[in-house]
Each structure stands twice: as C-alpha cells, then as structure tokens.
Design a protein around this motif. Structure first.
Motif: not given
Length: 177
Positions: A71, A101, A120, A124, A147
């Motif tokens: 990511v 992102l 994720f 976050r 999402w």
C-alpha cells in the motif's frame, strides 16, 4: 513523529506487514504487474517519490518470505487527486490535511485472507497519528464495493482520464477513536 502506527493492529495470520523500503520497489513493480492491466503500471520513480514523501504511509506485506501486497499513501490537499503515472516533487507536493491512498495491490494467491484490510489498517493508523482528517482514494470500478465496506463514500472530485472509465473518488473521514 509519533510512531504508534508501527505497532498498530494490522496483523494478518501468516503474513508480515512492515514499512516499505526503497529496496522493495522491484517487488512492488512485480506485484503491480500481477494486479493491474498495463495501462495502470507505474514506474518505480512514481512509487519512490511517494515513499520519500511519506514513508509511514507505505507498507509491504510478505507471506512465506515473498512480497504478497503493498500500500502506498501520502499527505495531500483536499482537491483533485494527483494524476496517475506522475512522480511527486518533495518541494512542490502539497502537505494538506488528508491522506491520499495512491495504490494498494494484493497478489491473487493472497486474496481473501484479510491482507488488504491489514494493509489498510496500517495506513489508517498512520493517517490518524499524522492528525489527517480523511483518507481519499480513486477507486477502480471493481474495487468500489471493497472500499464501501471499509466505510468510504463517493467524494465529488474530478478524476483524471488516466484512471480509466468508471473510476471514482472516494473519501473516509477519520477520527482518533
């Protein structure tokens, strides 16, 4: 810098999630090639500029000693998302109050084990530690439901044509809770 996000929940059984390093970029390019059609393939330089801008927002997942997902996220301003394929300049990249992102990919063999959710959660946690107000992304059509399950909603922003037909901007408001 508060580094609590390094220890934040993001664990996935059988996987190691760790901060992305410049030496990981060849593995990122291989994963990208497996996850996306050629029109979405970006050069190492694009990822390297985002990694240099926000190392805490960039993670790689390993499974069985092999790269299984990554990511890439960085601070941004709440305006039009950055163009796909465009490197960011350290001197001109807006520092804004949101996280963008940029990309997340998981190899086909590691799908369905919670790896994307683990990556994720790392982004976050980083965004909350940076006191950013939201996470914004451009979703491709086939990822939109994923999402939405994570709480993202449509965000009325123009998306450049480079993201392809049906791509849309999405936003998740953050709180420190």
């Amino acid at each position: 810098m508060n580094t609590a996000f390094l220890r934040s929940s993001g664990t996935v059984p059988g996987c190691v999630l760790r901060p992305l390093q410049p030496s990981d970029l060849p593995a990122v390019l291989r994963l990208q090639a497996r996850a996306y059609p050629p029109a979405y393939h970006e050069r190492a330089e694009v990822f390297a500029t985002r990694l240099a801008l926000a190392p805490g927002g960039c993670w790689i997942a390993e499974r069985g000693g092999e790269a299984a997902g990554y990511v890439i996220a960085h601070p941004w301003q709440d305006a039009q998302p950055p163009d796909l394929h465009a490197p960011l300049s350290m001197s001109s990249a807006p520092q804004g109050d949101i996280a963008f992102l940029h990309d997340m990919a998981v190899c086909p063999q590691a799908r369905g084990i919670g790896l994307a959710q683990g990556l994720f959660r790392k982004v976050r946690a980083w965004a909350i530690c940076q006191e950013l107000s939201a996470i914004v992304l451009v979703s491709l059509p086939d990822a939109r439901a994923f999402w939405q399950r994570l709480g993202f909603v449509d965000h009325a922003r123009t998306v450049s044509a480079g993201y392809g037909a049906g791509a849309c901007c999405m936003r998740l408001a953050l709180s420190a809770k």
